[in-house]
Write a protein that holds these residues in place. Structure first.
Motif, mmCIF file in Angstrom:
data_model
loop_
_atom_site.group_PDB
_atom_site.id
_atom_site.type_symbol
_atom_site.label_atom_id
_atom_site.label_comp_id
_atom_site.label_asym_id
_atom_site.label_seq_id
_atom_site.Cartn_x
_atom_site.Cartn_y
_atom_site.Cartn_z
ATOM 1 N N SER A 28 0.816 -1.221 0.000
ATOM 2 C CA SER A 28 0.000 0.000 0.000
ATOM 3 C C SER A 28 0.849 1.269 0.000
ATOM 4 C CB SER A 28 -0.938 -0.009 1.212
ATOM 5 O OG SER A 28 -0.193 -0.137 2.412
ATOM 6 N N HIS A 29 2.131 1.140 -0.252
ATOM 7 C CA HIS A 29 2.975 2.347 -0.269
ATOM 8 C C HIS A 29 4.003 2.245 -1.394
ATOM 9 C CE1 HIS A 29 4.938 5.693 2.326
ATOM 10 N NE2 HIS A 29 5.282 5.826 1.052
ATOM 11 N N VAL A 30 3.580 2.663 -2.580
ATOM 12 C CA VAL A 30 4.447 2.573 -3.758
ATOM 13 C C VAL A 30 4.352 3.880 -4.541
ATOM 14 C CG1 VAL A 30 4.949 1.273 -5.857
ATOM 15 C CG2 VAL A 30 3.994 0.097 -3.877
ATOM 16 N N HIS A 31 5.495 4.396 -4.930
ATOM 17 C CA HIS A 31 5.548 5.601 -5.770
ATOM 18 C C HIS A 31 5.783 5.140 -7.203
ATOM 19 C CE1 HIS A 31 6.020 8.497 -2.327
ATOM 20 N NE2 HIS A 31 6.406 7.381 -1.733
ATOM 21 N N ILE A 32 4.717 5.151 -7.997
ATOM 22 C CA ILE A 32 4.834 4.624 -9.362
ATOM 23 C C ILE A 32 5.292 5.710 -10.342
ATOM 24 C CG2 ILE A 32 3.537 3.501 -11.238
ATOM 25 C CD1 ILE A 32 1.947 1.998 -9.095
ATOM 26 N N PHE A 66 -6.159 9.023 1.867
ATOM 27 C CA PHE A 66 -5.371 10.215 1.535
ATOM 28 C C PHE A 66 -4.007 10.180 2.206
ATOM 29 C CE2 PHE A 66 -9.746 11.281 0.802
ATOM 30 C CZ PHE A 66 -9.699 12.011 -0.373
ATOM 31 N N LYS A 67 -3.108 10.969 1.627
ATOM 32 C CA LYS A 67 -1.740 11.063 2.140
ATOM 33 C C LYS A 67 -1.376 12.526 2.280
ATOM 34 C CE LYS A 67 2.829 10.065 2.532
ATOM 35 N NZ LYS A 67 3.657 9.470 1.514
ATOM 36 N N CYS A 68 -0.715 12.875 3.385
ATOM 37 C CA CYS A 68 -0.156 14.222 3.508
ATOM 38 C C CYS A 68 1.234 14.143 4.110
ATOM 39 C CB CYS A 68 -1.061 15.123 4.358
ATOM 40 S SG CYS A 68 -1.071 14.708 6.114
ATOM 41 N N CYS A 75 2.943 6.624 8.240
ATOM 42 C CA CYS A 75 3.709 5.981 7.176
ATOM 43 C C CYS A 75 5.124 5.670 7.661
ATOM 44 C CB CYS A 75 3.816 6.911 5.967
ATOM 45 S SG CYS A 75 2.283 7.072 5.067
ATOM 46 N N HIS A 76 5.677 4.622 7.131
ATOM 47 C CA HIS A 76 7.101 4.267 7.273
ATOM 48 C C HIS A 76 7.709 4.669 8.614
ATOM 49 C CE1 HIS A 76 7.307 8.409 5.949
ATOM 50 N NE2 HIS A 76 7.089 8.111 4.674
ATOM 51 N N LEU A 77 7.178 4.123 9.693
ATOM 52 C CA LEU A 77 7.722 4.443 11.014
ATOM 53 C C LEU A 77 9.136 3.883 11.129
ATOM 54 C CD1 LEU A 77 7.095 5.630 13.869
ATOM 55 C CD2 LEU A 77 6.655 3.255 14.562
ATOM 56 N N SER A 114 6.611 -1.439 1.107
ATOM 57 C CA SER A 114 7.954 -1.183 0.567
ATOM 58 C C SER A 114 8.376 0.281 0.642
ATOM 59 C CB SER A 114 8.036 -1.657 -0.884
ATOM 60 O OG SER A 114 7.242 -0.828 -1.722
ATOM 61 N N ASP A 115 7.439 1.223 0.497
ATOM 62 C CA ASP A 115 7.809 2.616 0.200
ATOM 63 C C ASP A 115 8.794 2.634 -0.968
ATOM 64 O OD1 ASP A 115 7.969 5.340 0.147
ATOM 65 O OD2 ASP A 115 9.078 5.567 2.011
ATOM 66 N N HIS A 116 8.494 1.812 -1.973
ATOM 67 C CA HIS A 116 9.314 1.792 -3.196
ATOM 68 C C HIS A 116 9.304 3.197 -3.788
ATOM 69 C CE1 HIS A 116 11.015 0.157 -6.894
ATOM 70 N NE2 HIS A 116 10.025 0.673 -7.610
HETATM 71 ZN ZN LIG Z 1 6.684 7.136 0.316
#
Ligand SMILES: [Zn+2]
Length: 465
Positions: free
Chosen positions: A81-85, A168-170, A256-258, A329-331
């Motif tokens: 659920s955390h990918v930068h495409i 949503f993301k901030c 996110c990504h603690l 992943s926070d890819h």
């Molecule tokens: Zn990210």
């Protein structure tokens, strides 16, 4: 877009006796990770969904039977659920075709794309439609979208929800992108208020701009210098602000990504007090540590940063206790030149770790060494992210869910060759590492993923008022 309405639940597994005809395929597995643990079973699929789960001795008839050997385990398809495409706009960094092929190669059957690093950023419905149009027809796994919260776009959130974003993301600190500015803590709280009556979460990049501005800029190839500029306190203050905003508004906030394990006790106490706060961490915080990062290794730059070895144990404990319930992943890929390999300058290099295809073996290698089971890994990498994204037909091997599977050989080792990854660019900090767990096959809706056919669907959110 398909609806994600739940059509069955786990109770059906034992309560129902399937109609003994017309299953498309039955998988006989000596080892499968079901919600109540690992066991042998026959999984029957019809119409792309799991139609029955039976003991091997009662294997239902089907048009086709796939018999798996006992060196592989069937896991639910992973949900990242955390990918930068990055597509459209920065398709030279990554894109839907390459990211979804990498996902499939890594056992991931659902991606949720972040609203930044693409052009336009996903902060209104027109931008979402541009992104959906560019994704359509080239995804090898299912893909959903997060919308963005930036200063001044609160009035867009309702329309974005209706248009299908999953949440949503901030950012509370500079995102690195001028097109996606951070919000203040007060604006973050306003967004949570707007979302409080919905099921949609607000994902927060929880580093404090207030702490960040008081720290020196870093231009150094020496990793400890970079780490000093992003101490645990930068996360700790922001996490506290997010918790209190969730408490006051009743909205669901997700960290996110603690990276800072200092924040775990705060999260635990808030969760015990029924504050709607959840958290994810990433493979790199669990498997890598600052002491091992050599000068100039900018493929390991990310924010928040990879911390000291002593930070890792408490993160694993938080996964064990459920305070952190997702590993994603926070890819966050980029072109090779953006890594600043020549100077090795951690200040100038793009932050972000490319690991989409490798998340499962990285986590499994470290998890198994700490005594965790594949069931735990499936909870963190499939069930938890599916719950966050509100995808009731994803995240588990249960009757009624999508027949999405990862067939893993958990005892087999391999050496990472970055050039053979399906990511658009080979830059990954795991190059050359020996990892445990080979993904033999990934199934999407009842069939193995075949790179010649992009069958992935675009997922729509709950969209509930
Ligand atoms: Zn990210």
């Amino acid at each position: 877009m398909p609806s994600n309405g739940r059509s069955a639940n786990s109770a059906a597994r034992s309560a129902s006796r399937p109609v003994r005809e017309s299953f498309d395929v039955v998988i006989t597995a000596q080892r499968a990770v079901l919600p109540d643990g690992e066991q042998s079973c026959a999984i029957a699929v019809a119409g792309g969904r799991i139609a029955a789960i039976e003991p091997l001795s009662q294997r239902p008839p089907a048009h086709r039977t796939v018999t798996l050997t006992d060196d592989v385990v069937v896991l639910p398809g992973l949900v990242d659920s955390h990918v930068h495409i990055c597509e459209p706009g920065n398709t030279d960094w990554e894109g839907f075709a390459t990211a979804s092929l990498a996902a499939a190669a890594g056992g991931v059957t659902t991606l949720v794309d972040m609203p930044l690093d693409c052009v336009p950023t996903t902060t209104d419905v027109a931008a979402l439609e541009v992104k959906q149009a560019s994704a359509r027809g080239q995804c090898h796994v299912d893909v959903g979208f997060w919308g963005g919260v930036v200063p001044g776009n609160l009035e867009e959130l309702s329309a974005l929800s209706d248009a299908g974003v999953l949440g949503f993301k901030c950012f509370l600190v500079d995102s690195g992108s001028d097109e996606f500015p951070p919000v203040s803590a007060a604006e973050m709280e306003q967004a949570l208020s707007v979302l409080a009556d919905t099921e949609l979460p607000l994902l927060v990049h929880a580093e404090s701009a207030e702490v960040a501005t008081a720290l020196p800029m870093v231009n150094s190839a020496h990793y400890p210098d970079y780490l000093r500029a992003r101490p645990r306190g930068i996360e700790n203050l922001a996490v506290a602000q997010v918790i209190e905003a969730a408490r006051r508004t009743g909205g669901h906030a997700h960290i996110c990504h603690l990276s800072s394990s200092d924040a775990v006790p705060m999260l635990r106490s808030a969760q015990l007090e029924q504050v709607r706060i959840t958290a994810e961490t990433c493979p790199h915080y669990l498997a890598l540590c600052a002491e091992d990062i050599a000068d100039g290794m900018t493929t390991l730059k990310c924010s928040p940063p990879i911390r000291e070895r002593a930070n890792q144990g408490p993160l694993w404990n938080a996964l064990g206790s459920g305070v952190i319930d997702a590993v994603v992943s926070d890819h966050s890929p980029c072109t090779p030149s953006m890594r600043q390999a020549a100077s090795g300058d951690f200040g100038a290099a793009w932050g972000g770790i490319a690991s989409l295809q490798l998340g499962l073996p990285v986590v499994w290698t470290a998890a198994s060494a700490r005594g965790f089971s594949l069931s735990a890994v499936a909870r963190w990498m499939s069930e938890g992210p599916a719950r966050l994204a509100g995808l009731p037909t994803k995240g588990g091997i249960e009757v009624g869910m999508d027949a999405d599977f990862c067939v893993l050989a958990p005892e087999e080792r391999f050496e990472v060759e970055a050039g053979r990854l399906a990511h658009r660019h080979p830059g990954t900090p795991y190059d050359g590492r020996s990892l445990l767990g080979v993904v033999r096959e990934t199934w999407l809706r009842g069939r193995p993923i075949d790179r010649s056919e992009a069958r992935g669907q675009l997922l729509s959110g709950r969209g509930r008022p």
